[in-house]
Design a protein around this motif. Structure first.
Motif, PDB file in Angstrom:
ATOM      1  N   PRO B 230       1.036  -1.145  -0.367  1.00 13.22           N
ATOM      2  CA  PRO B 230      -0.729  -0.179   0.432  1.00 13.22           C
ATOM      3  C   PRO B 230       1.012   1.418   0.048  1.00 13.22           C
ATOM      4  N   ASP B 231       0.983   2.580  -0.932  1.00 18.01           N
ATOM      5  CA  ASP B 231       1.460   3.330  -1.063  1.00 18.01           C
ATOM      6  C   ASP B 231       2.318   3.274  -1.076  1.00 18.01           C
ATOM      7  N   VAL B 232       2.953   2.771  -1.677  1.00 19.68           N
ATOM      8  CA  VAL B 232       4.835   2.915  -2.331  1.00 19.68           C
ATOM      9  C   VAL B 232       4.743   2.532  -4.288  1.00 19.68           C
ATOM     10  N   PRO B 233       5.707   2.869  -4.091  1.00 18.20           N
ATOM     11  CA  PRO B 233       5.819   2.390  -5.860  1.00 18.20           C
ATOM     12  C   PRO B 233       5.456   0.895  -5.603  1.00 18.20           C
ATOM     13  N   VAL B 234       5.044   0.472  -6.832  1.00 19.38           N
ATOM     14  CA  VAL B 234       5.434  -0.694  -7.862  1.00 19.38           C
ATOM     15  C   VAL B 234       6.406  -1.071  -8.574  1.00 19.38           C
ATOM     16  N   VAL B 235       6.850  -2.265  -8.108  1.00 21.33           N
ATOM     17  CA  VAL B 235       7.708  -3.433  -8.715  1.00 21.33           C
ATOM     18  C   VAL B 235       7.185  -3.997 -10.114  1.00 21.33           C
ATOM     19  N   VAL B 236       7.933  -3.235 -11.295  1.00 30.10           N
ATOM     20  CA  VAL B 236       7.841  -4.406 -12.233  1.00 30.10           C
ATOM     21  C   VAL B 236       9.245  -4.761 -12.290  1.00 30.10           C
ATOM     22  N   GLU B 237       9.623  -6.430 -12.347  1.00 29.94           N
ATOM     23  CA  GLU B 237      11.269  -6.781 -12.757  1.00 29.94           C
ATOM     24  C   GLU B 237      11.303  -7.395 -13.076  1.00 29.94           C
ATOM     25  N   TYR B 238      12.068  -7.654 -14.631  1.00 27.93           N
ATOM     26  CA  TYR B 238      12.348  -8.896 -15.112  1.00 27.93           C
ATOM     27  C   TYR B 238      13.814  -9.357 -14.804  1.00 27.93           C
ATOM     28  N   PRO B 239      13.518 -11.058 -14.575  1.00 28.21           N
ATOM     29  CA  PRO B 239      15.031 -11.740 -13.963  1.00 28.21           C
ATOM     30  C   PRO B 239      15.829 -10.832 -16.014  1.00 28.21           C
ATOM     31  N   ILE B 240      16.715 -11.294 -15.672  1.00 24.78           N
ATOM     32  CA  ILE B 240      17.880 -11.387 -16.675  1.00 24.78           C
ATOM     33  C   ILE B 240      18.471 -12.161 -16.729  1.00 24.78           C
ATOM     34  N   GLU B 241      18.206 -13.611 -17.246  1.00 21.73           N
ATOM     35  CA  GLU B 241      19.040 -15.054 -17.197  1.00 21.73           C
ATOM     36  C   GLU B 241      18.607 -15.205 -15.891  1.00 21.73           C
ATOM     37  N   ASP B 242      20.248 -15.484 -15.071  1.00 29.62           N
ATOM     38  CA  ASP B 242      20.456 -16.099 -13.393  1.00 29.62           C
ATOM     39  C   ASP B 242      21.204 -14.965 -13.191  1.00 29.62           C
ATOM     40  N   PHE B 243      22.289 -13.814 -14.207  1.00 32.80           N
ATOM     41  CA  PHE B 243      22.628 -12.988 -13.648  1.00 32.80           C
ATOM     42  C   PHE B 243      22.702 -11.213 -12.908  1.00 32.80           C
ATOM     43  N   GLY B 244      20.917 -11.551 -13.571  1.00 30.86           N
ATOM     44  CA  GLY B 244      20.978  -9.741 -12.895  1.00 30.86           C
ATOM     45  C   GLY B 244      19.156 -10.044 -13.028  1.00 30.86           C
ATOM     46  N   HIS B 245      19.026  -7.762 -13.272  1.00 35.31           N
ATOM     47  CA  HIS B 245      17.521  -7.856 -13.625  1.00 35.31           C
ATOM     48  C   HIS B 245      17.236  -6.365 -14.364  1.00 35.31           C
ATOM     49  N   ILE B 246      16.636  -6.329 -14.502  1.00 35.95           N
ATOM     50  CA  ILE B 246      16.026  -5.285 -14.642  1.00 35.95           C
ATOM     51  C   ILE B 246      14.826  -4.948 -14.625  1.00 35.95           C
ATOM     52  N   LYS B 247      14.260  -3.791 -12.640  1.00 42.76           N
ATOM     53  CA  LYS B 247      13.776  -3.638 -12.184  1.00 42.76           C
ATOM     54  C   LYS B 247      12.985  -2.249 -12.331  1.00 42.76           C
ATOM     55  N   PHE B 248      11.648  -1.945 -12.821  1.00 45.98           N
ATOM     56  CA  PHE B 248      10.957  -0.606 -12.941  1.00 45.98           C
ATOM     57  C   PHE B 248       9.881  -0.018 -11.922  1.00 45.98           C
ATOM     58  N   TYR B 249      10.181   1.055 -11.315  1.00 47.79           N
ATOM     59  CA  TYR B 249       9.735   1.591 -10.053  1.00 47.79           C
ATOM     60  C   TYR B 249       8.616   2.462 -10.302  1.00 47.79           C
ATOM     61  N   LEU B 250       6.979   2.278 -10.350  1.00 44.03           N
ATOM     62  CA  LEU B 250       6.000   3.515 -10.807  1.00 44.03           C
ATOM     63  C   LEU B 250       5.110   4.084  -9.574  1.00 44.03           C
ATOM     64  N   ALA B 251       5.187   5.778  -9.206  1.00 38.66           N
ATOM     65  CA  ALA B 251       5.037   6.062  -8.122  1.00 38.66           C
ATOM     66  C   ALA B 251       3.431   5.798  -8.446  1.00 38.66           C
ATOM     67  N   PRO B 252       2.895   5.505  -7.606  1.00 47.20           N
ATOM     68  CA  PRO B 252       1.618   5.543  -7.653  1.00 47.20           C
ATOM     69  C   PRO B 252       0.369   7.182  -7.613  1.00 47.20           C
TER      70      PRO B 252
END
Lengths: 415, 257
Positions: B230-252
């Motif tokens: 509640p009341d914090v940014p959502v995180v949309v995460e795409y894992p990259i293989e097994d060595f990383g990720h790209i995460k997007f945060y969006l303020a509501p």
């Protein structure tokens, strides 16, 4: 206007306090805007007429100026559309200490009037244009027009007890707004945490002139001064409230403040240096002190207190009112149309379109988009910071070198 | 000296393609452990965080932490020249480098090298605390992309509510409204599986325009992980293989009283 040479001094000595920001990054921010400054700008900028033709102010059927209404209306709608929440602060009564400055401005107007007359006789359009712009003045009527307009638009209007910059800075300090929006550098002397300059859309396309954000804390840290010392520096640079010492430029003023710490301590040092002229009212006459009745006591105090102390007092203890409620309300479309179309003589179609935009912006602001930095704290990135610092230092070194070279060249050409 | 080779160059290209519409300029923060990107969009509404651990590269070497400021559009132009199966080798000097050198190598015959001019970027870094989220949904990335794209025809704000029965995307607009509910299931096929872990139901409003930007990362991963509290940014995460990720945060978008 404002503090002479402060903007340049800061960009030379404390470059870290100035950032250029994109308009978009201001969305969701509440900004207290100095209304008089904005009105004045519109009176100058919003004019009809093409090149080589005398530019005219916009007027309604009765010949009353409407440039400021047009400008204020359109710009405020764009602000709201970008998600920025403007609060307009109007000047209250002018401090007594400002009378000298106001007298100077009147003098300039008189001169401009004369020049304008001359230019009209000679039919020189460029000159007419130049001088009629100098005559532009945000008077009582213009202020009242804008207050009425803004209230109908549902934008908060604040009447400052005294100077608008001081009120805006106080609102900002109290956390009611995020920044002060004015060109007047005074706002920094009043210690607004953030000052936003060049808050217009005019220069969005040309990349050179972007919106400037100045950080007060970084400014005084960069100069290496305390708040009290910074106020004294501003008085030495030249403010609206009293004359300054002739012959002391920005660099010298900074050096003196850094060395001595206050104007009191600087005075004995510079008093007898021939190239500096200390204004007479900075060193009060002690003789008059005895013969005062009670009524005259106040006036006498003003006469015997050095002018810079009074000016300093204005910066430190300005009359402000932070007990205000800021609410952005639904625009009153009908009343607004009446005002703009019937009274100001604007094109009904355009007014209708703009009011639609205004309503849309208001609806969008009811469910405002939150900002990322209101959830996560800004932290430092040591590697990037070190790089930035180094670049700023390099730039400064280059500037200095260039200045030295220029001096050399000048010297040579003289010979 | 910073030097690192990525065997599958496509991955880096896909990362740049995923963020270039959201951020113009960003720093590649290289350290001994990882290459990271963190940047907000110009309106400071969303944030991108990329992490590629050193283990995902071959011949990884980073003598001292360095920030390499790149323009994503220009980087993308250079990456257009990357062959399908090429590897990328990155090279940069330690002391305020002017260029980032990239070698594209495919097969035994072709080697291409490019220098990308670097820039100084004043970026505000945000400290993101590692807090647990009330709801976490893992679902098919293509499906998520389709939902976000489709719902945009109805309006610009999407209500995402996550409850016991599943995750619901709702939009109300001038022409009408719509809901898409994704139920949790335990399909054998990992691609179609939807797993929801939650403590309390959460409902938040978001700008679809930004969610749409995030789905540009779909080629990087078969599944997407959406985390909300509640009341914090959502995180949309795409894992990259097994060595990383790209995460997007969006303020509501917040309801004002």
């Amino acid at each position: 206007m404002g503090i002479k040479g402060l903007a340049k001094l800061l960009s030379d000595e404390a470059p870290d306090c100035i950032r250029e920001v994109e308009f978009k990054s201001l969305h969701g921010r509440k900004i207290a805007i100095d209304a008089s400054m904005a009105i004045y700008q519109f009176l100058i900028a919003v004019r009809s007429g093409g090149p080589n033709q005398q530019a005219m102010m916009l007027t309604n059927a009765d010949g009353e100026t409407t440039s400021h209404i047009q400008g204020m209306f359109n710009r405020t709608i764009r602000f709201l559309n970008e998600g920025l929440k403007p609060v307009f602060v109007f000047d209250g009564k002018a401090p007594n200490m400002k009378s000298g400055e106001l007298e100077k401005r009147r003098e300039k107007r008189r001169k401009a009037e004369e020049e304008l007359k001359k230019a009209k006789e000679e039919e020189n359009t460029d000159e007419i244009d130049k001088h009629s712009k100098r005559l532009a003045r945000a008077g009582r009527k213009e202020n009242e027009d804008c207050k009425r307009l803004l209230r109908l638009m549902g934008v908060p209007v604040i009447l400052a007890p005294m100077e608008a910059e001081a009120e805006a800075a106080a609102l900002c300090k109290a956390g009611k707004v995020w920044a002060t929006g004015t060109e007047d550098m005074d706002a920094l002397t009043f210690a607004t945490p953030i000052l936003i300059r060049k808050l217009t859309f005019a220069n969005q396309s040309s990349k050179g002139a972007q919106i400037q954000s100045m950080n007060y804390k970084k400014a005084i840290e960069g100069l290496g001064l305390t708040h009290d010392q910074f106020v004294d520096l501003c008085i030495l640079l030249g403010c609206d409230y009293c004359d300054n010492i002739k012959g002391i430029g920005p660099k010298t003023a900074l050096k003196l403040i850094r060395e001595h710490g206050s104007i009191e301590k600087i005075l004995p040092v510079v008093k007898d240096v021939p190239k500096y002229t200390v204004p007479a009212n900075w060193i009060p006459d002690e003789k008059d002190k005895d013969e005062t009745t009670d009524e005259e006591a106040e006036a006498a105090k003003e006469a015997t207190t050095p002018a810079y102390v009074l000016a300093r007092d204005l910066f430190h203890n300005h009359e402000v009112d932070t007990d205000v409620e800021l609410k952005w309300k639904e625009p009153q479309a009908e009343e607004l149309t009446k005002f703009l179309v019937d009274e100001a003589g604007f094109n009904p179609e355009r007014v209708k379109l703009q009011i639609e935009k205004l309503k849309k912006a208001h609806a969008a602001n009811r469910k405002p988009q939150a900002r990322m930095d209101s959830f996560f704290k800004v932290v430092s990135n040591p590697a990037a910071d070190a790089k930035r610092k180094k670049r700023l230092e390099n730039e400064r070194a280059k500037k200095k070198q260039k200045a030295a070279e220029d001096r050399k060249k000048k010297g040579k050409s003289k010979r | 000296m910073f030097e690192a080779q990525m065997q599958d160059g496509k991955i880096f290209k896909a990362i740049i393609e995923a963020i270039k519409d959201l951020v113009q300029d960003c720093n590649l923060d290289c350290s001994e452990e990882e290459v990271a990107i963190q940047s907000m969009d110009s309106a400071h509404v969303s944030l991108v965080a990329v992490r590629l651990s050193a283990g995902g590269f071959s011949n990884y070497r980073c003598d001292r932490p360095n920030s390499l400021g790149i323009n994503t559009a220009n980087m993308s132009k250079i990456l257009k020249m990357l062959g399908k199966d090429d590897s990328i080798t990155f090279k940069a000097e330690d002391e305020s480098p002017d260029n980032l050198t990239m070698l594209f190598e495919g097969g035994k015959t072709t080697i291409a090298d490019f220098d990308l001019k670097l820039m100084d970027i004043e970026a505000e870094q945000l400290g993101i605390p590692d807090t647990p989220y009330q709801c976490t949904v893992q679902m098919n990335a293509d499906e998520f992309q389709r939902i976000v794209r489709d719902l945009q025809v109805l309006g610009d704000t999407c209500t995402i509510s996550c409850g016991k029965e599943g995750i619901r995307f709702s939009v109300t607009g001038n022409i009408g409204n719509g809901n898409i509910l994704i139920r949790s299931n335990d399909e054998q096929n990992e691609k179609d599986r939807v797993t929801i872990t939650m403590d309390e139901p959460v409902e938040l409003n978001f700008a679809l325009r930004y969610l749409n930007f995030f789905t540009k990362a779909t080629p990087l991963s078969s599944s997407v992980i959406i985390s909300m509290s509640p009341d914090v940014p959502v995180v949309v995460e795409y894992p990259i293989e097994d060595f990383g990720h790209i995460k997007f945060y969006l303020a509501p978008k917040i309801e004002e009283d």
